[in-house]
Design a protein around this motif. Structure first.
Motif, PDB file in Angstrom:
ATOM      1  N   ILE A 244     -23.550  36.328  26.738  1.00  0.00           N
ATOM      2  CA  ILE A 244     -23.995  36.529  28.121  1.00  0.00           C
ATOM      3  C   ILE A 244     -25.303  35.785  28.332  1.00  0.00           C
ATOM      4  O   ILE A 244     -26.257  35.952  27.562  1.00  0.00           O
ATOM      5  N   ASP A 245     -25.357  34.966  29.396  1.00  0.00           N
ATOM      6  CA  ASP A 245     -26.582  34.251  29.768  1.00  0.00           C
ATOM      7  C   ASP A 245     -26.824  34.410  31.258  1.00  0.00           C
ATOM      8  O   ASP A 245     -25.872  34.450  32.058  1.00  0.00           O
ATOM      9  N   ILE A 246     -28.115  34.493  31.635  1.00  0.00           N
ATOM     10  CA  ILE A 246     -28.490  34.475  33.054  1.00  0.00           C
ATOM     11  C   ILE A 246     -28.539  33.018  33.494  1.00  0.00           C
ATOM     12  O   ILE A 246     -29.175  32.184  32.850  1.00  0.00           O
ATOM     13  N   ASP A 247     -27.868  32.735  34.590  1.00  0.00           N
ATOM     14  CA  ASP A 247     -27.790  31.365  35.107  1.00  0.00           C
ATOM     15  C   ASP A 247     -28.214  31.390  36.569  1.00  0.00           C
ATOM     16  O   ASP A 247     -27.388  31.524  37.474  1.00  0.00           O
ATOM     17  N   GLY A 248     -29.531  31.271  36.827  1.00  0.00           N
ATOM     18  CA  GLY A 248     -30.038  31.364  38.192  1.00  0.00           C
ATOM     19  C   GLY A 248     -29.779  32.745  38.749  1.00  0.00           C
ATOM     20  O   GLY A 248     -30.245  33.762  38.198  1.00  0.00           O
ATOM     21  N   GLN A 249     -29.016  32.832  39.839  1.00  0.00           N
ATOM     22  CA  GLN A 249     -28.656  34.102  40.451  1.00  0.00           C
ATOM     23  C   GLN A 249     -27.322  34.635  39.933  1.00  0.00           C
ATOM     24  O   GLN A 249     -26.777  35.596  40.484  1.00  0.00           O
ATOM     25  N   SER A 250     -26.795  34.026  38.880  1.00  0.00           N
ATOM     26  CA  SER A 250     -25.486  34.373  38.349  1.00  0.00           C
ATOM     27  C   SER A 250     -25.591  34.781  36.892  1.00  0.00           C
ATOM     28  O   SER A 250     -26.635  34.631  36.252  1.00  0.00           O
ATOM     29  N   LEU A 251     -24.472  35.259  36.367  1.00  0.00           N
ATOM     30  CA  LEU A 251     -24.310  35.493  34.935  1.00  0.00           C
ATOM     31  C   LEU A 251     -23.213  34.583  34.420  1.00  0.00           C
ATOM     32  O   LEU A 251     -22.206  34.358  35.103  1.00  0.00           O
ATOM     33  N   ARG A 252     -23.413  34.074  33.197  1.00  0.00           N
ATOM     34  CA  ARG A 252     -22.374  33.278  32.554  1.00  0.00           C
ATOM     35  C   ARG A 252     -21.972  33.973  31.261  1.00  0.00           C
ATOM     36  O   ARG A 252     -22.821  34.308  30.431  1.00  0.00           O
ATOM     37  N   VAL A 253     -20.674  34.183  31.099  1.00  0.00           N
ATOM     38  CA  VAL A 253     -20.113  34.719  29.867  1.00  0.00           C
ATOM     39  C   VAL A 253     -19.273  33.614  29.244  1.00  0.00           C
ATOM     40  O   VAL A 253     -18.384  33.056  29.904  1.00  0.00           O
ATOM     41  N   SER A 254     -19.525  33.288  27.992  1.00  0.00           N
ATOM     42  CA  SER A 254     -18.826  32.179  27.342  1.00  0.00           C
ATOM     43  C   SER A 254     -18.284  32.597  25.987  1.00  0.00           C
ATOM     44  O   SER A 254     -18.803  33.512  25.337  1.00  0.00           O
ATOM     45  N   GLY A 255     -17.223  31.912  25.583  1.00  0.00           N
ATOM     46  CA  GLY A 255     -16.641  32.135  24.272  1.00  0.00           C
ATOM     47  C   GLY A 255     -16.064  33.516  24.064  1.00  0.00           C
ATOM     48  O   GLY A 255     -16.122  34.059  22.956  1.00  0.00           O
ATOM     49  N   ALA A 256     -15.483  34.087  25.088  1.00  0.00           N
ATOM     50  CA  ALA A 256     -14.975  35.461  25.011  1.00  0.00           C
ATOM     51  C   ALA A 256     -13.462  35.493  24.888  1.00  0.00           C
ATOM     52  O   ALA A 256     -12.754  34.584  25.342  1.00  0.00           O
ATOM     53  N   GLY A 257     -12.972  36.559  24.311  1.00  0.00           N
ATOM     54  CA  GLY A 257     -11.556  36.868  24.367  1.00  0.00           C
ATOM     55  C   GLY A 257     -11.274  38.021  25.306  1.00  0.00           C
ATOM     56  O   GLY A 257     -10.150  38.202  25.782  1.00  0.00           O
ATOM     57  N   GLU A 258     -12.333  38.803  25.606  1.00  0.00           N
ATOM     58  CA  GLU A 258     -12.207  39.949  26.513  1.00  0.00           C
ATOM     59  C   GLU A 258     -13.526  40.179  27.223  1.00  0.00           C
ATOM     60  O   GLU A 258     -14.603  40.007  26.640  1.00  0.00           O
ATOM     61  N   LEU A 259     -13.428  40.559  28.471  1.00  0.00           N
ATOM     62  CA  LEU A 259     -14.606  40.905  29.273  1.00  0.00           C
ATOM     63  C   LEU A 259     -14.226  42.075  30.161  1.00  0.00           C
ATOM     64  O   LEU A 259     -13.275  41.989  30.946  1.00  0.00           O
ATOM     65  N   VAL A 260     -14.943  43.204  30.041  1.00  0.00           N
ATOM     66  CA  VAL A 260     -14.695  44.394  30.856  1.00  0.00           C
ATOM     67  C   VAL A 260     -15.929  44.661  31.695  1.00  0.00           C
ATOM     68  O   VAL A 260     -17.053  44.728  31.170  1.00  0.00           O
ATOM     69  N   MET A 261     -15.729  44.803  32.997  1.00  0.00           N
ATOM     70  CA  MET A 261     -16.826  45.011  33.941  1.00  0.00           C
ATOM     71  C   MET A 261     -16.534  46.226  34.815  1.00  0.00           C
ATOM     72  O   MET A 261     -15.367  46.579  35.036  1.00  0.00           O
TER      73      MET A 261
END
Length: 812
Positions: A244-261
């Motif tokens: 998880i990285d903060i990208d300006g006003q957004s979030l970036r999730v990289s290299g994932a196999g699953e993401l639950v929000m």
């Protein structure tokens, strides 16, 4: 890249899900109206299903523009007298003109909350695309492949957890990379952090209806607390195996196999009569609470908790038709298109299931009542302000709540009526100098009850003064189905009596006949051609007015007798009802719409308000008043001959008309017309406009209720089984869990148009009259192994049932 028909999978994606509990599509939605919708009564989302750049539209049911209305009116009593004088004198143009002096502000608008943007990093040719909504589990999904890698999304709105949950997966480790953004069409600020994104904002203090195109500055914001509502929504990552990285006003999730929000939201709403001035810190705290309870819980647990809650409501009723199954392997939009030339009986089952699903998703105890779009809106100035239109539309939303075995979902409307009784009492006193309470054409979350229009509204809608009786019918219906005397004593009777008090005062002595009538009176949204050859709205004593006033008097008299109170008041109401004019049959043999047999300005008008005493009322019945029932049918046929019923909600009303007339084939014909002319590819109800179809949800609810009305009716003092069974359904079918007035739940089956089995479960003590299909008789009724006594009463069967008893009926 966009999904094309060539790229879409041709395989049947139904899997184990029963086809009549599934909407599915082989391409994304092209416009918001074609999105799939989820909701938990309070939070809603619209899911277009775009694979690479998705925008999920979010809503919260208390987020409205404005604040409590502060309108005051002087001289209303005098203005009302002037309108009445003109109407009785036959000066209809003057009566229309003088109604402007009684008009007040327009309603405020339901507002969109936020948009969640999903920007996927993967590129390539998209294959095996599918988006679906499982009605039985209330889960929407999107799946596709790129270069052999499968990607899936699941989204649901949990009522127990008060969250929207989103899960994204890839079937290859590390293949999922995504950028997440939140924004809003309202004024907002956004703040990302390492675990999520928080969006806060404020709704307008004023938002003019979209049809008022000449208004300068139609959307106005204020920095003053309580002038416009603050709100907050929080997107929080519950779990991921990616970075998880903060990208300006957004979030970036990289290299994932699953993401639950999870998504939570709250607003500053404190009640219909209070300024929405809740401090932002409190709103944020309220937003975070449900998220705190979800942290650390597995996705499977959140999902199962949601499904169990949903199915506890959804699985109460089921319908099967022997004729269904045609074309079920095709996407839903293709089924709808094919139905135009090759009717698909399974679509009726799917439509009923979707209707019930939508009510579960948009109306739960403690939430706001479902508005013109349920809880789903993507515009700052939505059609008709996405408000509560109280001359048919909000009522239609709840026509199937009781018969469809979702009685507790009726409670938000009853709560709303209680608020309207408070504001409506102020309007009755201030504007008309009358006792009781009243409601006019529109309302909103602030429970506006006065006439709308600001002096420029056509009185055929702006000055409709009798929404109260139509609304309070729902209070009485809730009692009839439940037989809950405690509800009637504690809540229902007060609402009935207050409405009846206003109606008693609203009646006026007609100087021409000496009878009691109403003035001003309009047949909602319709116009007649006056002697001057021009279109007018206002005249004395329209049929709908007289029907609703007689009805609320009758309900109140019955309720007073049940409770053993107010006998003098009940006697007064009966005396007033006896002085009202009868229904009239016009020169075409039709039930007259107005006091005089005027020429209709628009013969095919969508409103059929003069048929109110046939349905949803019960004063006109096929056997009790056959001449009036015949006149009602002629009125309906004349409307249809002039291309009436083009809108979804209007066509749904027509289904009820033919069901009450026990013409199943015509009812089904109009249901198929509803699918053709009033239903989007996502099966949401539409209203035609020059700019394309507009979304309003009332046809979904009333259309589903109409299908139930074809199978069971209980409005005429009897339980009528299969009253309007169309030939296309006669081969066989089963319905379980349908409810009837008098405290009954029924399961029954049929073959070749004849009942084969029936089980009655009594939720209250009572004696009931059963009407069977022609040529059938009751042979035996048993409770367990013991026979139950019954008797024949002409063509009806009389039986006494005890609360809690389950009775099986055998037929000849």
């Amino acid at each position: 890249m966009p999904v094309t028909a060539a790229a879409a999978s041709s395989q049947n994606p139904l899997g184990p899900i029963p086809c009549e509990h599934l909407l599915w599509y082989s391409r994304p939605a092209d416009i918001p109206l074609n999105s799939l919708v989820i909701g938990n009564g309070r939070l809603g989302a619209m899911v277009p299903g775009h694979p690479l750049l998705e925008t999920i539209i979010l809503n919260e049911d208390t987020l409205w523009a404005g604040q409590p209305h502060e309108w005051r009116k002087e001289g209303g009593v005098e203005a009302l007298a002037a309108v009445r004088a003109a109407a009785f004198a036959g000066d209809y143009a003057e009566a229309d003109r003088k109604c402007a002096a009684l008009q007040g502000p327009f309603t405020h608008s339901y507002a969109p909350l936020a948009n969640l943007h999903l920007e996927m990093d993967h590129q390539g040719e998209i294959t095996d695309y599918r988006r679906a909504l499982d009605l039985d589990e209330a889960v929407t999904s999107v799946s596709y492949k790129i270069d052999g890698v499968g990607f899936t999304r699941e989204l649901f709105a949990s009522h127990p957890d008060q969250l929207i949950i989103l899960r994204l997966t890839a079937d290859q480790a590390g293949a999922l990379s995504i950028r997440l953004r939140l924004d809003s069409l309202l004024r907002f600020t956004v703040a990302p952090d390492n675990a999520g994104i928080t969006l806060t904002g404020k709704a307008p203090t004023r938002c003019a209806p979209s049809y008022r195109r000449q208004v300068l500055n139609p959307v106005v914001y204020s920095d003053e607390e309580g002038k416009g509502m603050r709100f907050a929504t929080r997107l929080e990552i519950l779990s991921t195996d990616g970075k998880i990285d903060i990208d300006g006003q957004s979030l970036r999730v990289s290299g994932a196999g699953e993401l639950v929000m999870a998504i939570a939201a709250s607003t500053g709403f404190r009640g219909y009569d209070k300024a929405p001035d809740t401090p932002l810190a409190q709103i944020l705290s309220d937003t975070l609470k449900p998220l705190a309870t979800a942290r650390g819980r597995p996705f499977a647990d959140l999902r199962q908790t949601h499904i169990q809650d949903h199915q506890s409501l959804y699985r109460r009723l089921s319908l099967q038709l022997a004729a269904s199954g045609t074309g079920v392997e095709r996407p839903t939009d293709q089924r709808l298109t094919g139905n135009r030339t090759n009717p698909d009986p399974g679509l009726a089952v799917l439509y009923l299931n979707f209707s019930r699903y939508l009510l579960i998703a948009s109306s739960r105890p403690g939430t706001q009542a479902a508005n013109l779009q349920g809880i789903w809106n993507w515009e700052v100035r939505p059609p008709w302000s996405c408000n509560y239109t109280t001359n048919i539309n909000v009522q239609e939303n709840y026509w199937g709540a009781e018969s469809g075995n979702l009685a507790e979902l009726h409670s938000p409307l009853i709560d709303m009526i209680e608020g309207l009784a408070e504001t409506g009492a102020q309007t009755a006193r201030m504007l008309y100098g009358l006792d009781g309470w009243c409601v006019h054409h529109n309302s909103d979350i602030w429970r506006l009850s006065s006439p709308v229009g600001e002096g420029e509204g056509n009185p055929n809608w702006a000055n409709f003064a009798l929404a109260g009786p139509w609304l309070v019918r729902h209070v009485w219906e809730h009692y009839l189905y439940s037989q809950d005397r405690g509800f009637l004593a504690k809540r229902g009777y007060r609402l009935l009596k207050g409405c009846a008090e206003f109606c008693a005062g609203w009646l006026v002595r007609d100087p021409r006949t000496g009878l009691l009538t109403t003035a001003p009176s309009v047949s909602t949204e319709n116009l007649f051609t006056g002697p001057d050859g021009k279109a007018h709205a206002v005249s004395p004593g329209c049929t709908m007015d007289l029907a609703m006033i007689r009805e609320v008097f009758s309900f109140t008299i019955q309720a007073a007798a049940i409770l053993g109170i107010d006998q003098d008041f009940a006697a007064r109401l009966k005396g007033l009802a006896d002085q009202m004019p009868p229904y009239r049959i016009g020169r075409h043999g039709q039930l007259q719409e107005w006091e005089q047999d005027f020429v209709e300005h628009e013969p095919g008008h969508r409103h059929i308000s003069h048929l109110y005493p046939l349905t949803p009322g019960n004063e006109i019945t096929l056997r009790g008043t056959p001449e009036l029932a015949k006149a009602a049918r002629i009125s309906m046929e004349r409307r249809l001959a002039a291309d009436g019923g083009a809108t979804g909600w209007a066509r749904a009303w027509i289904i009820h008309v033919f069901a009450r007339l026990e013409d199943g084939d015509k009812a089904l014909e109009n249901f198929n017309a509803l699918l053709t002319m009033g239903t989007s590819p996502a099966m949401l109800d539409t209203h035609p406009s020059g700019a394309g179809p507009l979304f309003q949800i009332d046809g979904n609810f009333a259309g589903g209720a109409g299908l139930l009305e074809m199978l069971l009716q209980s409005h005429a003092g009897e339980i009528n089984l299969l009253p309007a069974l169309p030939k296309a359904w006669a081969a066989g079918g089963r319905i379980n869990g349908i409810r009837a007035r008098g405290g009954l739940m029924l399961d029954f089956t049929w073959t070749d148009g004849r009942l084969t089995t029936a089980t009655l479960t009594a939720t209250a003590d009572g004696t009931h009259l059963l009407r069977l299909p022609p040529g059938q008789s009751v042979r035996r009724i048993t409770k367990g192994r013991r026979a139950t006594e019954f008797s024949r009463q002409k063509d009806l069967w009389r039986v006494k049932l005890d609360q809690g008893g389950r009775y099986d009926i055998q037929f000849t």
